[in-house]
Design a protein around this motif. Structure first.
Motif, mmCIF file in Angstrom:
data_model
loop_
_atom_site.group_PDB
_atom_site.id
_atom_site.type_symbol
_atom_site.label_atom_id
_atom_site.label_comp_id
_atom_site.label_asym_id
_atom_site.label_seq_id
_atom_site.Cartn_x
_atom_site.Cartn_y
_atom_site.Cartn_z
ATOM 1 N N GLY A 1 82.576 120.726 -1.833
ATOM 2 C CA GLY A 1 82.924 121.168 -3.179
ATOM 3 C C GLY A 1 83.881 120.209 -3.863
ATOM 4 N N TRP A 2 84.873 119.714 -3.119
ATOM 5 C CA TRP A 2 85.810 118.735 -3.684
ATOM 6 C C TRP A 2 85.077 117.441 -4.037
ATOM 7 N N MET A 3 84.114 117.050 -3.186
ATOM 8 C CA MET A 3 83.329 115.848 -3.472
ATOM 9 C C MET A 3 82.500 116.017 -4.740
ATOM 10 N N ALA A 4 81.902 117.202 -4.913
ATOM 11 C CA ALA A 4 81.085 117.448 -6.100
ATOM 12 C C ALA A 4 81.908 117.298 -7.372
ATOM 13 N N ARG A 5 83.164 117.755 -7.331
ATOM 14 C CA ARG A 5 84.031 117.614 -8.502
ATOM 15 C C ARG A 5 84.423 116.150 -8.716
ATOM 16 N N ALA A 6 84.760 115.467 -7.630
ATOM 17 C CA ALA A 6 85.178 114.066 -7.752
ATOM 18 C C ALA A 6 84.037 113.169 -8.218
ATOM 19 N N GLY A 7 82.810 113.532 -7.880
ATOM 20 C CA GLY A 7 81.658 112.686 -8.197
ATOM 21 C C GLY A 7 80.842 113.155 -9.380
ATOM 22 N N ARG A 8 81.431 113.981 -10.259
ATOM 23 C CA ARG A 8 80.681 114.531 -11.398
ATOM 24 C C ARG A 8 79.963 113.445 -12.193
ATOM 25 N N GLU A 9 80.666 112.329 -12.441
ATOM 26 C CA GLU A 9 80.088 111.243 -13.237
ATOM 27 C C GLU A 9 78.826 110.687 -12.579
ATOM 28 N N LEU A 10 78.903 110.459 -11.271
ATOM 29 C CA LEU A 10 77.757 109.901 -10.546
ATOM 30 C C LEU A 10 76.638 110.927 -10.412
ATOM 31 N N LEU A 11 77.011 112.150 -10.069
ATOM 32 C CA LEU A 11 76.014 113.186 -9.796
ATOM 33 C C LEU A 11 75.280 113.602 -11.056
ATOM 34 N N GLY A 12 75.941 113.478 -12.211
ATOM 35 C CA GLY A 12 75.283 113.812 -13.464
ATOM 36 C C GLY A 12 74.137 112.881 -13.796
ATOM 37 N N GLU A 13 74.127 111.686 -13.200
ATOM 38 C CA GLU A 13 73.075 110.704 -13.448
ATOM 39 C C GLU A 13 72.128 110.551 -12.259
ATOM 40 N N ALA A 14 72.384 111.279 -11.184
ATOM 41 C CA ALA A 14 71.658 111.063 -9.928
ATOM 42 C C ALA A 14 70.287 111.732 -9.919
ATOM 43 N N ASP A 15 69.362 111.105 -9.205
ATOM 44 C CA ASP A 15 68.038 111.683 -8.967
ATOM 45 C C ASP A 15 67.924 112.250 -7.559
ATOM 46 N N VAL A 16 68.667 111.687 -6.625
ATOM 47 C CA VAL A 16 68.529 112.103 -5.231
ATOM 48 C C VAL A 16 69.806 111.774 -4.464
ATOM 49 N N LEU A 17 70.135 112.605 -3.472
ATOM 50 C CA LEU A 17 71.248 112.368 -2.567
ATOM 51 C C LEU A 17 70.700 111.890 -1.235
ATOM 52 N N VAL A 18 71.312 110.842 -0.685
ATOM 53 C CA VAL A 18 70.891 110.317 0.620
ATOM 54 C C VAL A 18 72.113 110.249 1.528
ATOM 55 N N PRO A 19 72.176 111.066 2.569
ATOM 56 C CA PRO A 19 73.306 110.976 3.502
ATOM 57 C C PRO A 19 73.193 109.743 4.389
ATOM 58 N N VAL A 20 74.325 109.139 4.726
ATOM 59 C CA VAL A 20 74.325 108.029 5.682
ATOM 60 C C VAL A 20 73.835 108.576 7.023
ATOM 61 N N PRO A 21 72.779 107.992 7.593
ATOM 62 C CA PRO A 21 72.188 108.568 8.801
ATOM 63 C C PRO A 21 72.908 108.148 10.079
ATOM 64 N N LEU A 22 72.793 108.995 11.094
ATOM 65 C CA LEU A 22 73.195 108.648 12.450
ATOM 66 C C LEU A 22 71.997 108.090 13.189
ATOM 67 N N HIS A 23 72.250 107.254 14.197
ATOM 68 C CA HIS A 23 71.156 106.898 15.101
ATOM 69 C C HIS A 23 70.749 108.153 15.867
ATOM 70 N N TRP A 24 69.468 108.251 16.228
ATOM 71 C CA TRP A 24 68.981 109.494 16.831
ATOM 72 C C TRP A 24 69.730 109.840 18.116
ATOM 73 N N ARG A 25 70.194 108.833 18.846
ATOM 74 C CA ARG A 25 70.930 109.138 20.082
ATOM 75 C C ARG A 25 72.262 109.820 19.770
ATOM 76 N N ARG A 26 72.966 109.293 18.771
ATOM 77 C CA ARG A 26 74.240 109.905 18.402
ATOM 78 C C ARG A 26 74.017 111.266 17.751
ATOM 79 N N GLY A 27 72.957 111.371 16.978
ATOM 80 C CA GLY A 27 72.638 112.659 16.373
ATOM 81 C C GLY A 27 72.324 113.709 17.415
ATOM 82 N N TRP A 28 71.649 113.290 18.490
ATOM 83 C CA TRP A 28 71.330 114.222 19.576
ATOM 84 C C TRP A 28 72.598 114.728 20.252
ATOM 85 N N SER A 29 73.556 113.829 20.468
ATOM 86 C CA SER A 29 74.788 114.232 21.155
ATOM 87 C C SER A 29 75.682 115.091 20.262
ATOM 88 N N ARG A 30 75.690 114.806 18.945
ATOM 89 C CA ARG A 30 76.544 115.584 18.036
ATOM 90 C C ARG A 30 75.861 116.859 17.548
#
Length: 270
Positions: A132-161
Motif C-alpha cells: 500500500g505504501w508503494m502504491a502511494r509512492a509510485g502513483r506517478e509511475l502506476l498511473g501510466e503503467a500497462d503491466v507490473l512485473v515482479p523481479v523473479p527468483l531463480h526456481w531453486r530459490r523460489g522452491w526453498s522460500r
C-alpha cells in the motif's frame, strides 16, 4: 406408482440448506469477532498491539518516507530543492536502463526489519501495508503503467522460500491500482549469488545476463509500459539487468518501484 413429491416437500431441503448456510455465516462472523478481541492487531514491525492495521506510533516515527524533492530519474531524495527536473549526480554519471525509480521509504532499521521478515521469515502478512505504501509512492509511475512485473527468483530459490516477496508486493499493488501483474513475463535463467556484501561492480557482474523474457512471453511486455517491482534497491544492478531484458523484449518503457531504497549516508547491511 410412487406419488410425486409435493412442492412443499421439495422445498424442505432448500429451506434447510438456507438455514445451515445462515448458521455457518453467523458462526464465521462470531469466530472472527472473537479472534479480533483475543488477538488484537499488531504493529507490522515490532509486533506491539496497535489500533487498526499498520505500524505503531514509535515505528511510524522511525520510518523515513521518501517525499519530494528527489531526483526525477532515480528517486534519490535531495537535501534541498534544486529546481524542477534537476538530476542527481549519480543519474548523470551512471544513467540506468530504466526510465524512473521510486521508493516508499529509505532503507533504515525499521524498513530493514520489514523487508527481512517478508523475505526470510514467511511474514506475508506484511505485504498489504508495504504494498500500500508503494502504491502511494509510485502513483506517478502506476498511473501510466500497462503491466507490473515482479523481479523473479531463480526456481531453486523460489522452491526453498515457497514464494517470491516481489510477487507478493506486486499483487497488493495490483489490488490498489488495477494494473495487471505479469508474474511469468520475466525469468531468472541462471542462479546468482546473494548480492549481500558485494561491491557495486561485483553486483553488476553477478546479475549480468541472468534475466530473460522467453519468446512465448514477449507479448506480455512488447509495446507496453512496464513497472518493475522489487523490495529493495541498493546499487540498482538487479533492476537494471531486469530492465535491459524487458527492453530487449520490446517493452515501450521500464520504470522501477520498490519498497525501500538505500540512500548514501544511510546505509545499513542488507
Amino acid at each position: 406408482m410412487d406419488a410425486e413429491p409435493t412442492s412443499s416437500s421439495r422445498s424442505i431441503p432448500a429451506r434447510l440448506a438456507g438455514v445451515l448456510s445462515a448458521c455457518r455465516d453467523a458462526w464465521s462472523h462470531a469466530s472472527k469477532l472473537a479472534l479480533d478481541v483475543a488477538l488484537p492487531s499488531l504493529c507490522v514491525a515490532c509486533r506491539e498491539p496497535v489500533e487498526g492495521e499498520g505500524v505503531c506510533a514509535d515505528c511510524w516515527a522511525k520510518l523515513s518516507f521518501i517525499a519530494p524533492p528527489f531526483c526525477p530519474r532515480l528517486g534519490i531524495p535531495f537535501v534541498y530543492d534544486p529546481g524542477p527536473d534537476m538530476l542527481s549526480m549519480e543519474a548523470i554519471a551512471n544513467p540506468p536502463a530504466y526510465a524512473r525509480a521510486r521508493a516508499a521509504v529509505r532503507y533504515d532499521d525499521v524498513a530493514r526489519t520489514l523487508v527481512h521478515a517478508l523475505k526470510y521469515q514467511d511474514r506475508t502478512d506484511l505485504a498489504p501495508a508495504m504494498g500500500g505504501w508503494m502504491a502511494r509512492a509510485g502513483r506517478e509511475l502506476l498511473g501510466e503503467a500497462d503491466v507490473l512485473v515482479p523481479v523473479p527468483l531463480h526456481w531453486r530459490r523460489g522452491w526453498s522460500r515457497r514464494y517470491n516477496q516481489s510477487g507478493a508486493l506486486a499483487r497488493i499493488i495490483e489490488r490498489h491500482t488495477g494494473v495487471t501483474v505479469a508474474a511469468e513475463a520475466l525469468r531468472r535463467i541462471r542462479p546468482t549469488e546473494q548480492q549481500i556484501g558485494l561491491s557495486r561492480p561485483q553486483r553488476a557482474s553477478n546479475v549480468q545476463g541472468a534475466f530473460k523474457v522467453a519468446p512465448d512471453r514477449q507479448h506480455l511486455v512488447a509495446g507496453r509500459r512496464v513497472v518493475l517491482i522489487d523490495d529493495v534497491l541498493t546499487s540498482g544492478a538487479t533492476v537494471d539487468a531486469c530492465a535491459r531484458a524487458l527492453l530487449r523484449a520490446k517493452a515501450k518503457a521500464v520504470d522501477v518501484l520498490v519498497f525501500a531504497r538505500v540512500v548514501d549516508g544511510h546505509r545499513t547491511p542488507i
